[in-house]
Design a protein around this motif. Structure first.
Motif, PDB file in Angstrom:
ATOM      1  N   LYS A   1      62.742  53.812 -44.170  1.00 58.63           N
ATOM      2  CA  LYS A   1      63.693  54.346 -45.141  1.00 58.63           C
ATOM      3  C   LYS A   1      63.308  53.896 -46.539  1.00 58.63           C
ATOM      4  CE  LYS A   1      67.583  54.941 -41.996  1.00 58.63           C
ATOM      5  NZ  LYS A   1      69.009  54.668 -41.722  1.00 58.63           N
TER       6      LYS A   1
ATOM      7  N   VAL B   1      62.051  55.776 -50.642  1.00 53.46           N
ATOM      8  CA  VAL B   1      62.113  56.983 -51.470  1.00 53.46           C
ATOM      9  C   VAL B   1      60.820  57.092 -52.271  1.00 53.46           C
ATOM     10  CG1 VAL B   1      63.342  58.190 -53.303  1.00 53.46           C
ATOM     11  CG2 VAL B   1      64.620  56.818 -51.653  1.00 53.46           C
TER      12      VAL B   1
ATOM     13  N   ASP C   1      62.080  51.008 -52.092  1.00 53.15           N
ATOM     14  CA  ASP C   1      62.688  50.736 -50.795  1.00 53.15           C
ATOM     15  C   ASP C   1      63.715  49.629 -50.949  1.00 53.15           C
ATOM     16  OD1 ASP C   1      61.174  48.432 -51.063  1.00 53.15           O
ATOM     17  OD2 ASP C   1      59.609  49.108 -49.687  1.00 53.15           O
TER      18      ASP C   1
ATOM     19  N   LEU D   1      69.261  50.231 -50.333  1.00 52.74           N
ATOM     20  CA  LEU D   1      68.872  51.635 -50.471  1.00 52.74           C
ATOM     21  C   LEU D   1      68.938  52.349 -49.116  1.00 52.74           C
ATOM     22  CD1 LEU D   1      65.834  52.934 -52.487  1.00 52.74           C
ATOM     23  CD2 LEU D   1      66.125  53.630 -50.132  1.00 52.74           C
ATOM     24  N   SER D   2      68.564  51.641 -48.050  1.00 54.20           N
ATOM     25  CA  SER D   2      68.526  52.254 -46.720  1.00 54.20           C
ATOM     26  C   SER D   2      69.907  52.611 -46.190  1.00 54.20           C
ATOM     27  CB  SER D   2      67.823  51.316 -45.739  1.00 54.20           C
ATOM     28  OG  SER D   2      68.485  50.067 -45.669  1.00 54.20           O
TER      29      SER D   2
ATOM     30  N   THR E   1      72.704  60.139 -48.918  1.00 56.46           N
ATOM     31  CA  THR E   1      72.232  61.028 -49.977  1.00 56.46           C
ATOM     32  C   THR E   1      72.123  60.226 -51.275  1.00 56.46           C
ATOM     33  OG1 THR E   1      74.505  61.696 -50.483  1.00 56.46           O
ATOM     34  CG2 THR E   1      73.249  63.102 -48.973  1.00 56.46           C
ATOM     35  N   LEU E   2      71.328  60.717 -52.190  1.00 59.70           N
ATOM     36  CA  LEU E   2      71.082  59.960 -53.424  1.00 59.70           C
ATOM     37  C   LEU E   2      70.557  60.877 -54.513  1.00 59.70           C
ATOM     38  CD1 LEU E   2      67.705  59.562 -53.597  1.00 59.70           C
ATOM     39  CD2 LEU E   2      68.217  58.150 -51.621  1.00 59.70           C
TER      40      LEU E   2
ATOM     41  N   GLU F   1      68.711  64.076 -49.592  1.00 60.42           N
ATOM     42  CA  GLU F   1      68.942  63.167 -48.477  1.00 60.42           C
ATOM     43  C   GLU F   1      67.902  62.052 -48.505  1.00 60.42           C
ATOM     44  OE1 GLU F   1      68.923  65.316 -44.850  1.00 60.42           O
ATOM     45  OE2 GLU F   1      70.797  66.397 -45.268  1.00 60.42           O
ATOM     46  N   LEU F   2      68.292  60.896 -47.995  1.00 52.64           N
ATOM     47  CA  LEU F   2      67.366  59.776 -47.923  1.00 52.64           C
ATOM     48  C   LEU F   2      66.181  60.143 -47.039  1.00 52.64           C
ATOM     49  CD1 LEU F   2      66.693  56.780 -48.506  1.00 52.64           C
ATOM     50  CD2 LEU F   2      67.978  56.185 -46.443  1.00 52.64           C
TER      51      LEU F   2
END
Length: 407
Positions: free
Chosen positions: A298, A300, A349, A360-361, A365-366, A393-394
């Motif tokens: 997980k 980004v 991360d 963050l995990s 959504t972000l 979405e993550l």
């Protein structure tokens, strides 16, 4: 090639000279010439004696004695036939010797000189640009084993004469990597790295080669190079592939899943490799504990672009922040990077989380914001350029175009 044949002619002539010179000098040192000199000396001495004897009255017929002496000298001179015979005998030995030297020299070269291999080597050397272009074209065309051997031979020849050609060493190292020849790959990449230590392609190639080593110190050096590439935002999926492979080998399954997840975000689900990476992540998760598996992979990956109207200062820094989907100004995670070049990709991360107890995990959504900070003070925004993404979405790829300016 012409120079080679000229060299063989020169060497052959030198060998012929070594044979011919003794025969040609023999005329000046043969027995006949020495006998002539001795007879002349004897004749002069005898004439002097006759003059002395005639003066003392011991000789009455001096002229007759001189005539006899001259006749004796003439009788002892070799005949023309003998001289011609000597010349003929010299020619009879010298000419066959010369022919034998020529025949042996070129005959031995034809038999043992590998002239066909020399010709092939020269053809391959002249074909180096075409082979290199084919290898580097990226068209998917694969070189055959014979072409790879030819390219290696041509490169080694060129590098012998141009040892400071870093591109040549890099190319030789890549061929060795393809052949799993760790020794050659490490040596070639090390030479390229020594010539261009700041070249990111060279750094990556050197790291790839060191990963094949059985030496722990060299593997650690490879990890250091890869970590530098990530810090410098070097956008190349192979960096994450190497990190994932190394993490999996070190039984860091969470790390391996993380890097494979980043690779998925970089290539997108349309890429044929996406499913293969998904299987790799699933394989890593099966080896993890439940707590590790919950957050594995997980992260980004954010691709950043810069609009043409943006004016940047060399002192600017890049700030990337991840926010909840409602657009809250307080970031969940953030990271700061040197200005670098665009487009580029950065990865955030849980290690970049800003809020205790909220990683963050944990987001479903972000949204992502990016800002070019011109004065190094995150609290001030005057004249800074920025951009933000859509809500995603993550785990989905994110793109941010920096195009707006704070007023």
């Amino acid at each position: 090639m012409t120079l080679f044949w000229i060299s063989t002619v020169v060497l052959t002539l030198a060998a012929i000279a070594l044979i011919a010179v003794p025969f040609l000098k023999r005329k000046a040192n043969n027995d006949e010439a020495l006998r002539d000199e001795l007879n002349k000396a004897f004749y002069k001495d005898r004439l002097s004696e006759l003059e002395v004897e005639a003066a003392e009255g011991l000789v009455e017929n001096q002229q007759d004695l001189i005539a006899d002496l001259k006749q004796s000298l003439l009788d002892d001179i070799p005949t023309q036939q003998k001289q011609q015979k000597t010349k003929t005998s010299i020619a009879g030995v010298l000419v066959p010797s010369v022919l034998l030297v020529v025949l042996i020299s070129y005959g031995m070269y034809y038999k043992f000189g590998a002239s066909d291999k020399v010709l092939h080597w020269q053809e391959v050397s002249s074909n180096l640009p075409a082979l290199s272009k084919k290898l580097m074209s990226g068209s998917g065309e694969v070189l055959s084993d014979d072409e790879l051997e030819d390219l290696t031979l041509a490169l080694r020849t060129r590098l012998h004469y141009q040892p400071k050609d870093s591109t040549g060493w890099l190319l030789l190292g890549r061929i060795a990597l393809a052949n799993r020849d760790a020794g050659t790959a490490i040596d070639a990449m090390a030479r390229a790295y020594k010539l261009e230590p700041k070249n990111e392609d060279v750094q990556l190639g050197y790291a790839q080669a060191l990963m094949l080593s059985q030496d722990e110190a060299e593997q650690n050096e490879a990890r250091l190079l890869l970590s530098r590439l990530i810090k410098n935002d070097y956008v190349d999926i192979r960096v994450f592939s190497l990190l994932a492979f190394d993490a999996f080998e070190q039984q860091d399954y969470a790390g391996a899943a993380k890097y494979w997840g980043i690779m998925q975000q970089m290539i997108g689900p349309e890429d044929s490799r996406y499913e293969m990476l998904a299987r790799s992540i699933e394989s890593a998760k099966k080896k993890m504990s439940p707590s590790e598996s919950a957050v594995a992979g997980k992260s980004v990956a954010v691709t950043l672009t810069l609009s043409d109207q943006v004016n940047t200062s060399p002192d600017s820094v890049l700030i990337v922040s991840i926010h909840s989907a409602d657009g809250s100004p307080m970031p969940i995670a953030a990271a700061r990077y040197p200005l670098g070049s665009f487009p580029r990709t950065v990865v955030l991360d849980d290690g970049n989380s800003m809020m205790q107890g909220r990683n963050l995990s944990s987001l479903d959504t972000l949204m992502v914001r990016a800002r070019l900070d011109s004065d190094g003070n995150v609290a001030t925004r005057d004249a800074d350029w920025y951009g933000e993404s859509e809500v995603v979405e993550l785990g989905a790829p994110v793109t941010v175009n920096i195009e707006k300016q704070y007023q």
